[in-house]
Design an enzyme around this catalytic site. Structure first.
Site, PDB file in Angstrom:
ATOM      1  NE  ARG A 229      -4.225  -1.498  -0.027  1.00  0.00           N
ATOM      2  CZ  ARG A 229      -4.330  -2.560  -0.838  1.00  0.00           C
ATOM      3  NH1 ARG A 229      -3.340  -2.890  -1.661  1.00  0.00           N
ATOM      4  NH2 ARG A 229      -5.436  -3.294  -0.835  1.00  0.00           N
ATOM      5  CG  HIS A 277      -3.007  -1.511  -7.086  1.00  0.00           C
ATOM      6  ND1 HIS A 277      -3.372  -0.787  -5.980  1.00  0.00           N
ATOM      7  CD2 HIS A 277      -3.038  -2.813  -6.684  1.00  0.00           C
ATOM      8  CE1 HIS A 277      -3.621  -1.594  -4.965  1.00  0.00           C
ATOM      9  NE2 HIS A 277      -3.413  -2.848  -5.377  1.00  0.00           N
TER      10      HIS A 277
HETATM   11  P1  NDP Z   1      -1.120 -10.714   5.862  1.00  0.00           P
HETATM   12  O1  NDP Z   1      -2.090 -10.121   6.801  1.00  0.00           O
HETATM   13  O2  NDP Z   1      -1.200 -12.154   5.571  1.00  0.00           O
HETATM   14  O3  NDP Z   1       0.373 -10.442   6.370  1.00  0.00           O
HETATM   15  C1  NDP Z   1       0.763  -9.225   6.909  1.00  0.00           C
HETATM   16  C2  NDP Z   1       2.198  -9.340   7.382  1.00  0.00           C
HETATM   17  O4  NDP Z   1       2.625  -8.039   7.824  1.00  0.00           O
HETATM   18  C3  NDP Z   1       2.351 -10.285   8.578  1.00  0.00           C
HETATM   19  O5  NDP Z   1       3.579 -10.962   8.497  1.00  0.00           O
HETATM   20  C4  NDP Z   1       2.356  -9.307   9.768  1.00  0.00           C
HETATM   21  O6  NDP Z   1       3.067  -9.765  10.891  1.00  0.00           O
HETATM   22  C5  NDP Z   1       3.091  -8.140   9.160  1.00  0.00           C
HETATM   23  N1  NDP Z   1       2.776  -6.905   9.883  1.00  0.00           N
HETATM   24  C6  NDP Z   1       1.584  -6.304  10.027  1.00  0.00           C
HETATM   25  N2  NDP Z   1       1.706  -5.204  10.792  1.00  0.00           N
HETATM   26  C7  NDP Z   1       3.003  -5.125  11.144  1.00  0.00           C
HETATM   27  C8  NDP Z   1       3.745  -4.226  11.940  1.00  0.00           C
HETATM   28  N3  NDP Z   1       3.175  -3.181  12.553  1.00  0.00           N
HETATM   29  N4  NDP Z   1       5.069  -4.446  12.110  1.00  0.00           N
HETATM   30  C9  NDP Z   1       5.646  -5.517  11.521  1.00  0.00           C
HETATM   31  N5  NDP Z   1       5.006  -6.418  10.750  1.00  0.00           N
HETATM   32  C10 NDP Z   1       3.690  -6.217  10.564  1.00  0.00           C
HETATM   33  O7  NDP Z   1      -1.226  -9.846   4.520  1.00  0.00           O
HETATM   34  P2  NDP Z   1      -0.970 -10.345   3.023  1.00  0.00           P
HETATM   35  O8  NDP Z   1       0.407 -10.899   2.952  1.00  0.00           O
HETATM   36  O9  NDP Z   1      -2.085 -11.180   2.543  1.00  0.00           O
HETATM   37  O10 NDP Z   1      -1.069  -8.956   2.244  1.00  0.00           O
HETATM   38  C11 NDP Z   1      -0.219  -7.862   2.519  1.00  0.00           C
HETATM   39  C12 NDP Z   1      -0.754  -6.627   1.828  1.00  0.00           C
HETATM   40  O11 NDP Z   1      -0.506  -6.683   0.426  1.00  0.00           O
HETATM   41  C13 NDP Z   1      -2.269  -6.437   1.894  1.00  0.00           C
HETATM   42  O12 NDP Z   1      -2.653  -5.876   3.127  1.00  0.00           O
HETATM   43  C14 NDP Z   1      -2.523  -5.500   0.753  1.00  0.00           C
HETATM   44  O13 NDP Z   1      -2.437  -4.168   1.207  1.00  0.00           O
HETATM   45  C15 NDP Z   1      -1.368  -5.754  -0.211  1.00  0.00           C
HETATM   46  N6  NDP Z   1      -1.800  -6.311  -1.512  1.00  0.00           N
HETATM   47  C16 NDP Z   1      -1.362  -5.695  -2.655  1.00  0.00           C
HETATM   48  C17 NDP Z   1      -1.719  -6.179  -3.889  1.00  0.00           C
HETATM   49  C18 NDP Z   1      -1.238  -5.526  -5.147  1.00  0.00           C
HETATM   50  O14 NDP Z   1      -1.653  -5.927  -6.238  1.00  0.00           O
HETATM   51  N7  NDP Z   1      -0.368  -4.544  -5.088  1.00  0.00           N
HETATM   52  C19 NDP Z   1      -2.576  -7.370  -4.006  1.00  0.00           C
HETATM   53  C20 NDP Z   1      -2.963  -7.948  -2.753  1.00  0.00           C
HETATM   54  C21 NDP Z   1      -2.585  -7.421  -1.559  1.00  0.00           C
HETATM   55  P3  NDP Z   1       2.618 -11.086  11.707  1.00  0.00           P
HETATM   56  O15 NDP Z   1       3.048 -12.251  10.807  1.00  0.00           O
HETATM   57  O16 NDP Z   1       3.383 -11.044  12.964  1.00  0.00           O
HETATM   58  O17 NDP Z   1       1.133 -11.003  11.879  1.00  0.00           O
END
Ligand code: NDP
Length: 314
Positions: A229, A277
């Protein structure tokens, strides 16, 4: 008889028709309806809906909704629009999406690893010059976020010989990935990575996480890929870091404002690749199958699929 399930989206007619058709095929025993055609008296009967960028007011008219299934993986907008409503949000978790994202990550990592950003500039300058080759095993790639998309991307990079670091909120342990967490883990990743890949969800904690201070930590030749994002990165701080040679290049698929306004200096910035995107688009067939599977399971015994933790914001 189950209540109808509305599809509430901002899709154009073609997309809406396609999704309706796929969902009806996958859920033949459900009444899948176009939310835009549902009467005001029918809306309060719906207990669940399938959504993609729904209009805030349109969603509010469904007064009995218990949960919604998003067709997207990122749900920060939906969380914001439904704050304090008690509505549960199930987001799309699709292994095919993770495969597509990891392919994008690998593609652009190889682009940067093999110095394509530098050779493209040299070509425009008619400059014939080779750059010393770096083996993948000597290239450290840092992945911010080790969730559905980050983990599969990190593993794909490791499979391709890169030295991979990963950062998450909770400490993880993944074979062949140097897992880090916390502030010191983030600093380590930023300082050690030649290529930094952002796959963090946008939350209160990750908003502008990559600010001026953090963008000055990597080595000058380091590069950034943001595929999650736009607002996880402070755009002005990024432009400043690129202009001051604190960072060598950025590949951006996501922006603080989308579509990227024509006036944005990112479009013509010599150290930026702008993508619209597209790193991991939702694939209608696989998304609808997953939504259908979750809804079938819910109908069987009332168990909700795992839903977004509102306090964490992802
Ligand atoms: P997940 O919820 O599966 O994973 C999120 C990861 O980020 C987890 O490892 C989590 O840690 C970590 N995280 C969250 N908050 C923090 C923080 N404050 N500090 C450190 N680590 C943090 O999300 P996805 O992998 O499914 O997706 C990630 C993002 O990708 C989506 O939210 C979306 O915005 C984006 N996206 C973009 C697309 C595109 O086409 N450009 C398509 C699809 C998604 P923990 O493992 O400890 O929970």
């Amino acid at each position: 008889m189950n209540s109808p399930i509305p599809l509430i989206t901002n899709f154009n007619t073609r997309e809406q028709t396609r999704y309706l058709s796929l969902l009806r095929q996958s859920l033949p025993n459900e009444k899948i309806v176009d939310g835009a055609t549902l009467s005001d008296s029918e809306k309060p009967k719906c207990e669940l809906a399938i959504v993609a960028n729904p209009d805030k007011n349109a969603l509010a008219s469904y007064t009995s909704l218990k949960w919604v299934h998003s067709l997207w993986a990122g749900i920060e907008g939906l969380l914001r629009d439904t704050a304090n409503s008690g509505l549960k949000i199930v987001r799309l978790i699709d292994p095919t999406l993770a495969e597509v994202m990891s392919e994008s990550v690998l593609t652009w990592t190889l682009f940067l690893h093999r110095n394509m950003h530098i050779y493209a500039k040299q070509q425009s300058d008619r400059n014939w010059q080779s750059i010393a080759h770096c083996l993948a095993k000597n290239r450290t790639v840092g992945v911010l976020g080790l969730g559905e998309l980050g983990k599969s991307s990190a593993l794909r990079l490791a499979d391709n010989g890169f030295k991979v670091l990963g950062w998450s909120r909770t400490q993880q342990s993944i074979a062949n990935i140097g897992c880090l967490s916390g502030e010191s883990g983030l600093n380590t990743l930023l300082k050690q990575s030649h290529i930094i890949i952002c796959l963090l969800p946008l939350t209160k904690e990750t908003f502008h996480l990559l600010n001026a201070d953090r963008l000055s930590m990597p080595a000058q030749s380091s590069t950034l890929i943001n595929f999650s994002r736009g607002a996880v990165v402070d755009t002005q701080a990024l432009i400043s870091a690129l202009n001051k040679d604190k960072l060598a290049y950025a590949v951006l698929d996501v922006f603080e404002q989308e579509p990227l306004p024509p006036s944005s200096e990112l479009w013509m910035h010599p150290k930026v690749t702008v993508l619209p995107h597209i790193s991991a688009p939702t694939l209608p067939e696989s998304a609808c199958e997953i939504v259908a599977k979750n809804i079938r399971a819910y109908r069987q015994d009332g168990t909700l699929p795992s839903y977004v933790d509102i306090t964490k914001g992802y």
